[in-house]
Design a protein around this motif. Structure first.
Motif, short mmCIF file in Angstrom:
data_model
loop_
_atom_site.label_atom_id
_atom_site.label_comp_id
_atom_site.label_asym_id
_atom_site.label_seq_id
_atom_site.Cartn_x
_atom_site.Cartn_y
_atom_site.Cartn_z
N LEU A 1 0.84 -1.19 0.00
CA LEU A 1 0.00 0.00 0.00
C LEU A 1 0.87 1.25 0.00
N ILE B 1 0.42 5.22 0.42
CA ILE B 1 -0.52 6.25 0.83
C ILE B 1 0.01 7.62 0.42
N GLN C 1 -0.65 11.27 1.03
CA GLN C 1 -1.37 12.01 2.07
C GLN C 1 -1.34 13.51 1.83
N ALA D 1 -4.75 6.93 8.53
CA ALA D 1 -3.70 6.34 7.71
C ALA D 1 -2.61 5.69 8.56
N LEU E 1 -2.82 1.95 9.16
CA LEU E 1 -2.29 1.12 8.07
C LEU E 1 -0.77 1.07 8.11
N SER F 1 3.99 -1.14 3.58
CA SER F 1 3.27 0.10 3.27
C SER F 1 4.18 1.29 3.51
N CYS G 1 4.22 5.99 3.11
CA CYS G 1 3.41 7.19 2.94
C CYS G 1 4.26 8.33 2.39
N LEU H 1 -3.43 4.70 -2.29
CA LEU H 1 -4.59 5.30 -1.61
C LEU H 1 -4.36 6.79 -1.47
N ASP I 1 -5.13 9.96 0.68
CA ASP I 1 -5.57 10.25 2.04
C ASP I 1 -5.91 11.73 2.17
N THR J 1 -9.56 6.27 5.30
CA THR J 1 -8.43 5.65 4.61
C THR J 1 -8.18 4.23 5.09
N GLY K 1 -8.45 0.86 2.83
CA GLY K 1 -7.34 -0.09 2.74
C GLY K 1 -7.75 -1.48 3.18
#
Length: 205
Positions: free
Chosen positions: A29, A31, A33, A45, A48, A55, A57, A110, A112, A157, A161
């Motif tokens: 994943l 993210i 943001q 978030a 996750l 994952s 971000c 994703l 966010d 979020t 997910g």
């Protein structure tokens, strides 16, 4: 001493770390943001990111020239999708994984932010436009009772997910994500004075 947890970044009295459980998944994943979400106390978030080792971000609004993201997008050993309800988005299903070569990784991006901000992020980030988009069934409802949403099926979020991972890897248990989310929701509700939640939130859902 800091008032904030060094791991989850939230105020120590609102620390979510005790609710987090490590979860293994082959799906990565990513993210993206929006800057306004970074210090938002009720953001999800982080659940996750703390739960899934696979994952990461990135923070920003326009990711067109984001070097780290573009490096991932250039990876020929991975297939990357964006969870965004574009006109050509396909419904998330296990077929997304089944169609891929066994040696390729699956990445899900994703966005966010609020729906308005997520839409702007997608429009500005031209590097996302060539990627296939995925969408979730519109029948899904959210338990994000402590933030106002434009509709019942506007997922947080972590909920988005969770749903993606659950659909793509049904044999895996992702319930701890929702357990942590629900615990966080209840914590914030319990901090409100009597009647505030019912008057300000429950009537809108």
């Amino acid at each position: 001493m800091s008032r904030y947890c060094l791991k989850c970044g939230k105020a120590k009295k609102a620390c979510i770390c005790s609710w987090i459980k490590d979860i293994n998944t082959d799906i990565e994943l990513i993210i993206l943001q929006h800057p306004t979400e970074v210090k938002r106390a009720k953001g999800t978030a982080k659940i996750l990111l703390l739960s899934l080792a696979n994952s990461q971000c990135f923070v920003g609004e326009n990711f067109s020239n984001h070097s780290d993201l573009n490096l991932l997008l250039e990876d020929e050993n991975a297939e990357t999708f964006v969870l965004f309800p574009s006109e050509n988005a396909q419904l998330v299903s296990p077929k997304v994984c089944n169609k891929l070569d066994l040696y390729r990784k699956v990445r899900i991006i994703l966005l966010d932010g609020t729906w308005k901000k997520a839409f702007k992020m997608y429009q500005l980030s031209e590097n996302l436009h060539p990627l296939p988009c995925l969408s979730l069934p519109k029948t899904m409802s959210s338990n994000y009772k402590i933030r106002k949403a434009p509709s019942e099926n506007s997922l947080s979020t972590v909920e988005a997910g969770y749903q993606v991972l659950k659909i793509l890897q049904p044999e895996q248990d992702f319930e701890p994500l929702l357990d942590a989310f629900d615990a966080m929701i209840e914590f914030y509700i319990n901090q409100l004075p009597d009647g505030v939640f019912q008057n300000n939130y429950s009537s809108e859902r």
